[in-house]
Design a protein around this motif. Structure first.
Motif, PDB file in Angstrom:
ATOM      1  N   VAL A 129     -10.391  -6.519 -12.499  1.00 15.58           N
ATOM      2  CA  VAL A 129      -9.660  -5.727 -13.490  1.00 15.58           C
ATOM      3  C   VAL A 129      -9.815  -4.243 -13.187  1.00 15.58           C
ATOM      4  O   VAL A 129      -8.848  -3.476 -13.247  1.00 15.58           O
ATOM      5  N   LEU A 130     -11.055  -3.855 -12.823  1.00 15.96           N
ATOM      6  CA  LEU A 130     -11.318  -2.441 -12.544  1.00 15.96           C
ATOM      7  C   LEU A 130     -10.499  -1.958 -11.343  1.00 15.96           C
ATOM      8  O   LEU A 130      -9.923  -0.874 -11.377  1.00 15.96           O
ATOM      9  N   VAL A 131     -10.469  -2.801 -10.275  1.00 13.44           N
ATOM     10  CA  VAL A 131      -9.713  -2.415  -9.087  1.00 13.44           C
ATOM     11  C   VAL A 131      -8.252  -2.189  -9.457  1.00 13.44           C
ATOM     12  O   VAL A 131      -7.636  -1.190  -9.058  1.00 13.44           O
ATOM     13  N   ALA A 132      -7.699  -3.107 -10.238  1.00 14.62           N
ATOM     14  CA  ALA A 132      -6.293  -2.984 -10.630  1.00 14.62           C
ATOM     15  C   ALA A 132      -6.081  -1.719 -11.454  1.00 14.62           C
ATOM     16  O   ALA A 132      -5.149  -0.943 -11.202  1.00 14.62           O
ATOM     17  N   ALA A 133      -6.959  -1.488 -12.452  1.00  9.29           N
ATOM     18  CA  ALA A 133      -6.767  -0.364 -13.363  1.00  9.29           C
ATOM     19  C   ALA A 133      -6.941   0.962 -12.625  1.00  9.29           C
ATOM     20  O   ALA A 133      -6.095   1.863 -12.722  1.00  9.29           O
ATOM     21  N   VAL A 134      -8.022   1.075 -11.855  1.00 13.70           N
ATOM     22  CA  VAL A 134      -8.280   2.337 -11.143  1.00 13.70           C
ATOM     23  C   VAL A 134      -7.207   2.576 -10.082  1.00 13.70           C
ATOM     24  O   VAL A 134      -6.725   3.691  -9.916  1.00 13.70           O
ATOM     25  N   GLY A 135      -6.825   1.496  -9.388  1.00 13.50           N
ATOM     26  CA  GLY A 135      -5.801   1.614  -8.358  1.00 13.50           C
ATOM     27  C   GLY A 135      -4.507   2.144  -8.940  1.00 13.50           C
ATOM     28  O   GLY A 135      -3.893   3.067  -8.400  1.00 13.50           O
ATOM     29  N   ARG A 136      -4.089   1.609 -10.059  1.00 10.77           N
ATOM     30  CA  ARG A 136      -2.851   2.037 -10.689  1.00 10.77           C
ATOM     31  C   ARG A 136      -2.968   3.488 -11.159  1.00 10.77           C
ATOM     32  O   ARG A 136      -2.044   4.286 -10.996  1.00 10.77           O
ATOM     33  N   PHE A 137      -4.158   3.802 -11.734  1.00 13.95           N
ATOM     34  CA  PHE A 137      -4.392   5.163 -12.217  1.00 13.95           C
ATOM     35  C   PHE A 137      -4.249   6.169 -11.066  1.00 13.95           C
ATOM     36  O   PHE A 137      -3.557   7.175 -11.187  1.00 13.95           O
ATOM     37  N   LEU A 138      -4.875   5.840  -9.937  1.00 16.17           N
ATOM     38  CA  LEU A 138      -4.823   6.756  -8.792  1.00 16.17           C
ATOM     39  C   LEU A 138      -3.401   6.863  -8.237  1.00 16.17           C
ATOM     40  O   LEU A 138      -2.944   7.947  -7.888  1.00 16.17           O
ATOM     41  N   THR A 139      -2.719   5.721  -8.168  1.00 15.56           N
ATOM     42  CA  THR A 139      -1.359   5.736  -7.622  1.00 15.56           C
ATOM     43  C   THR A 139      -0.461   6.632  -8.458  1.00 15.56           C
ATOM     44  O   THR A 139       0.256   7.487  -7.932  1.00 15.56           O
ATOM     45  N   VAL A 140      -0.481   6.418  -9.772  1.00 14.72           N
ATOM     46  CA  VAL A 140       0.430   7.174 -10.635  1.00 14.72           C
ATOM     47  C   VAL A 140      -0.015   8.626 -10.739  1.00 14.72           C
ATOM     48  O   VAL A 140       0.801   9.545 -10.711  1.00 14.72           O
ATOM     49  N   GLY A 141      -1.322   8.831 -10.864  1.00  8.14           N
ATOM     50  CA  GLY A 141      -1.827  10.171 -11.137  1.00  8.14           C
ATOM     51  C   GLY A 141      -1.883  11.075  -9.926  1.00  8.14           C
ATOM     52  O   GLY A 141      -1.663  12.283 -10.032  1.00  8.14           O
ATOM     53  N   PHE A 142      -2.204  10.512  -8.742  1.00  9.02           N
ATOM     54  CA  PHE A 142      -2.450  11.401  -7.595  1.00  9.02           C
ATOM     55  C   PHE A 142      -1.581  11.106  -6.378  1.00  9.02           C
ATOM     56  O   PHE A 142      -0.989  12.004  -5.804  1.00  9.02           O
ATOM     57  N   ILE A 143      -1.508   9.821  -5.992  1.00 10.94           N
ATOM     58  CA  ILE A 143      -0.848   9.517  -4.717  1.00 10.94           C
ATOM     59  C   ILE A 143       0.646   9.775  -4.800  1.00 10.94           C
ATOM     60  O   ILE A 143       1.226  10.433  -3.949  1.00 10.94           O
ATOM     61  N   LYS A 144       1.297   9.275  -5.860  1.00 13.70           N
ATOM     62  CA  LYS A 144       2.750   9.401  -5.947  1.00 13.70           C
ATOM     63  C   LYS A 144       3.187  10.866  -6.078  1.00 13.70           C
ATOM     64  O   LYS A 144       4.101  11.284  -5.364  1.00 13.70           O
ATOM     65  N   PRO A 145       2.532  11.655  -6.975  1.00 10.53           N
ATOM     66  CA  PRO A 145       2.917  13.079  -7.032  1.00 10.53           C
ATOM     67  C   PRO A 145       2.751  13.765  -5.687  1.00 10.53           C
ATOM     68  O   PRO A 145       3.579  14.605  -5.300  1.00 10.53           O
ATOM     69  N   HIS A 146       1.693  13.391  -4.962  1.00 11.14           N
ATOM     70  CA  HIS A 146       1.457  14.006  -3.663  1.00 11.14           C
ATOM     71  C   HIS A 146       2.604  13.702  -2.704  1.00 11.14           C
ATOM     72  O   HIS A 146       3.137  14.593  -2.036  1.00 11.14           O
ATOM     73  N   ILE A 147       3.014  12.432  -2.656  1.00 13.34           N
ATOM     74  CA  ILE A 147       4.115  12.034  -1.764  1.00 13.34           C
ATOM     75  C   ILE A 147       5.399  12.753  -2.171  1.00 13.34           C
ATOM     76  O   ILE A 147       6.141  13.266  -1.334  1.00 13.34           O
ATOM     77  N   ASP A 148       5.643  12.792  -3.488  1.00 12.08           N
ATOM     78  CA  ASP A 148       6.864  13.456  -3.974  1.00 12.08           C
ATOM     79  C   ASP A 148       6.879  14.925  -3.572  1.00 12.08           C
ATOM     80  O   ASP A 148       7.917  15.446  -3.156  1.00 12.08           O
ATOM     81  N   ARG A 149       5.695  15.578  -3.712  1.00  8.62           N
ATOM     82  CA  ARG A 149       5.617  16.999  -3.355  1.00  8.62           C
ATOM     83  C   ARG A 149       5.955  17.197  -1.879  1.00  8.62           C
ATOM     84  O   ARG A 149       6.673  18.113  -1.509  1.00  8.62           O
ATOM     85  N   ARG A 150       5.416  16.293  -1.056  1.00  5.74           N
ATOM     86  CA  ARG A 150       5.658  16.430   0.381  1.00  5.74           C
ATOM     87  C   ARG A 150       7.135  16.255   0.721  1.00  5.74           C
ATOM     88  O   ARG A 150       7.703  16.984   1.514  1.00  5.74           O
ATOM     89  N   LYS A 151       7.733  15.264   0.063  1.00  2.00           N
ATOM     90  CA  LYS A 151       9.167  15.012   0.296  1.00  2.00           C
ATOM     91  C   LYS A 151       9.972  16.233  -0.112  1.00  2.00           C
ATOM     92  O   LYS A 151      10.893  16.657   0.583  1.00  2.00           O
TER      93      LYS A 151
END
Lengths: 462, 293
Positions: free
Chosen positions: A60-82
């Motif tokens: 459960v933790l892996v899923a929750a933290v993974g989703r949190f990181l994806t939405v909060g940090f990884i996706k904005p980073h990719i969008d910024r680069r694009k």
């Protein structure tokens, strides 16, 4: 009042936390029964259950933290680069290709030629066996099979789920003809290809009218029929026992690889007696066969027949309106694809020294088809990469001893091979839905050769 | 394509190239075409018009072999005087041997192939022969190389005619609608036909594109290829066709020059509709006229 950027930042964090909790809840619901509860037999053979809350919490933790990181940090980073890229006006496609990219094929070919020599120098003859045989030959066989199937599926757009049948025809042609008539590998190799091509035409005739799903089902049935015939025709094929003691390939009839023979190749060359030399020889044979397959495919694509195959994939009715005999075109595609399957089959027989129907199950067809789809239909480079990733990857998983440190000492990575394999496929298809190489090289050009984007090409309707 | 062939065809123009006799096509209980006969003459643009559902595309599919007619005879006479009975040939043989090419109402291009490749696929049979059915070509013999070069030149000729040279190396699916229409016509022309059948070539084109199309079609006719076209756009039909055949409910109601057809009360009735009692009036009028001829 907070500035707008801070505002969106806090909004993003709130969204990330919310989505993270949501993902955790879904994971909890999904894994509660599968992971949270385990059943086992106690000493009295009673089925009892116990809970594994710790493991469930990890999931459960892996899923929750993974989703949190994806939405909060990884996706904005990719969008910024694009965004930055779009703003700077540099298009991804116009970027200059690097040296490695430009000369990729030459580098790959030289690496392959040096591969057995390098592994012998690094690990000694006996130590190189694993790398040359398990990795090198195994991968190259699949490369050849996938390139053969690529003609049928990737170019002509005919979905063939029974390709392994031609592989079996080639293998058994070699095994039976060499055992009963003592013919050599170099005579039987082309013969096995011709026999497989014949079977390709025989299969082709009844399925000419079929398209799409129906074609797939009939070819699937054909693959199973061949396997069942091999199992049940015991007088000839010895059924499930298979045929063993198949003759080894010779160096063009001059030297042999039987230790007892006066022309034993390593002795003639002054090398130590080892089975590794035979495998290295086989490595170069299959490499040569692969190169022949690639050469013929590349040439055929620039010939009218190859263009007709691709046109058939795009639109069969338009083909007929242009005076193309679609029956003959489909049959040649089936026969050419089957021929390469037959070559690979006879090579497989001489490499194993043993063939049985077990080697020609549906799973093999599925793996070959998966390699073609994953590589990008029609692209030789993409398919070769896919074969390395899929076949090499599954072989590599056997070696993953360090996984035991993570998952405990009784974890056997071999058992999870197929699971990880499937996961990897889903991930690749999510990010590269057209395969590793989705674009298509045109066969002729007037001014400049521009790759055709995958969004224009069709997969064929059968 | 040279002036020589032009002179030859102009000598021979006027004779029948396509003769459809008593053509009938039944789908289950539905009579899509009922005893339909007409002739198309060499060197002319013949238009087949009629309201929606009249059976125009069915006639086309019968001529080009995509349907086998229930009854009737379709004769294609080639320039050298050779006759082909189209209802007996398979669809691809009609293009290959009888030299009849066609386009489709809903464009059928090879969208994943480039524009040039589309035109090369159309020359399949010529190239196939030149490559010794692939075997000699695989060996890289010069005969095939020359044929391949000639094929590209021929493609280039039609690219210029269809105003597509700049797009030659782009995928066909990337072209605009009007350009796709022109490419489909160029592709059909690359098969080297004597009769080109076009199924609604002007559908979906804007007035400007429509004009370019007219010029392209006239150019094709002047080079010696006869045309048969289905069209809804009356401006195109009246502008370019030499001969018009009108079809309604699977039967021919009028046949003649554009002017004749335009003023035919039966045609006006079919297109605009008339009161039931007027129909009989109109028909008797027409019949008395026909008897007077």
């Amino acid at each position: 009042m907070a500035s707008p950027s801070e505002n969106t930042q806090s909004g993003l964090m709130a969204k990330a936390v919310k989505e993270g909790i949501f993902a955790g809840a879904i994971a909890f619901g999904m894994f509660l029964l599968y992971v949270g509860i385990e059943t086992y037999q106690d000493i009295d053979n009673r089925l009892v259950w116990r809970t594994r809350w710790g493991l469930l919490a990890i999931f459960v933790l892996v899923a929750a933290v993974g989703r949190f990181l994806t939405v909060g940090f990884i996706k904005p980073h990719i969008d910024r680069r694009k965004l930055a890229k779009a703003k700077s006006g540099v298009l991804e496609i116009s970027e200059d290709k690097g040296f490695f990219h430009k000369h990729f094929l030459k580098i790959a070919l030289i690496a392959l030629l040096l591969y057995p020599i390098g592994s012998v120098m690094l690990f000694g003859p006996q130590g190189s066996l694993k790398y040359v045989d398990n990795f090198g030959i195994q991968i190259l066989i699949y490369v050849m099979l996938a390139w053969g199937l690529n003609i049928v599926v990737g170019l002509a757009g005919l979905l063939d789920l029974g390709y392994v049948a031609f592989y079996a025809v080639g293998a058994y042609s070699y095994a039976l003809l060499s055992a009963n008539f003592g013919l050599s590998f170099w005579i039987l190799l082309p013969l096995a290809g011709i026999l497989a091509a014949m079977w390709g035409i025989i299969l082709g005739f009844p399925v000419l009218r079929l398209r799409g799903d129906y074609l797939a089902i009939v070819t699937l049935a054909f693959g199973e029929i061949i396997r069942l015939v091999l199992i049940n025709w015991t007088d000839v094929t010895q059924g499930t026992f298979g045929i063993s003691g198949i003759a080894k390939a010779s160096v063009f009839g001059i030297w042999s690889f039987d230790v007892g023979s006066p022309n034993y190749f390593p002795r003639a060359m002054g090398l130590a007696t080892s089975s590794a030399w035979y495998k290295i020889f086989l490595f170069y044979v299959i490499l040569a066969l692969c190169l022949v397959t690639a050469y013929v495919t590349i040439r055929l694509r620039r010939m009218p027949i190859g263009r007709a195959w691709e046109a058939l994939r795009e639109d069969e009715i338009a083909c007929r309106s242009l005076g193309i005999n679609t029956v003959a075109t489909k049959l040649t595609a089936f026969a050419t694809g089957a021929m390469f399957g037959g070559f690979a089959g006879s090579f497989f027989a001489t490499r194993q020294g043993f063939v049985s129907p077990e080697s020609f199950v549906f799973l093999e067809s599925a793996v070959i088809l998966a390699i073609v789809v994953l590589g990008g239909m029609g692209s030789l480079t993409g398919i070769a990469i896919a074969a390395v990733v899929m076949v090499g990857g599954t072989e590599l998983l056997r070696e993953m001893e360090f996984l035991k440190l993570i998952f405990g000492p009784d974890f056997t990575p071999e058992l999870y091979r197929m699971l990880l394999f499937g996961l990897a496929m889903i991930i690749v298809m999510l990010f590269k839905p057209r395969g590793f190489v989705g674009s298509r090289e045109p066969t002729a050009f007037l001014r400049e050769r521009k790759a055709v984007s995958g969004s224009f090409t069709k997969e064929g309707h059968g | 394509m040279t002036s020589g062939t032009n002179a030859m065809t102009s000598n021979m123009s006027g004779d029948t190239i396509l003769k459809v006799e008593h053509l009938s096509m039944k789908f289950g209980g539905l009579m899509a075409i009922n005893d339909f006969s007409f002739e198309a003459r060499r060197g002319e643009i013949t238009a087949l018009i009629g309201p929606n559902g009249a059976g125009k595309t069915t006639v086309f599919n019968c001529i080009t072999g995509f349907y086998k007619p229930t009854m009737g005879m379709i004769t294609m006479t080639q320039r050298d005087g050779k006759d082909h009975l189209l209802e007996r040939l398979k669809d691809f043989e009609i293009t290959k041997h009888a030299k009849v090419a066609r386009t489709f109402q809903n464009i059928r291009l090879f969208s994943g192939l480039t524009v040039l490749e589309n035109l090369l696929v159309a020359q399949h049979n010529v190239l196939m022969k030149a490559s010794g059915y692939t075997i000699l070509g695989l060996l890289g013999l010069p005969a095939y190389k020359n044929a391949a070069k000639a094929a590209i030149e021929r493609a280039q000729y039609w690219l210029e005619k269809a105003d597509l040279v700049d797009r030659a190396d782009d995928p066909a699916g990337d072209l605009s609608y009007g350009a796709q229409r022109r490419l489909e016509i160029a592709r059909a022309m690359c098969t080297g036909p004597e009769l080109l059948c076009l199924d609604e070539p002007a559908a979906g084109l804007n007035p400007k594109e429509s004009l370019t199309l007219n010029a392209l079609l006239r150019g094709i006719r002047d080079e010696g290829t006869s045309l048969l076209l289905i069209e809804h756009d009356m401006s195109v039909v009246m502008e370019i066709s030499d001969h018009v055949v009108v079809l309604e409910y699977g039967q021919k109601i009028s046949d003649g020059t554009p002017d004749h057809v335009k003023n035919d009360p039966k045609v006006i009735a079919a297109y605009l509709g008339v009161e039931d009692d007027e129909v009989e009036e109109v028909i008797s009028e027409v019949e008395s006229e026909g008897g007077a001829h």
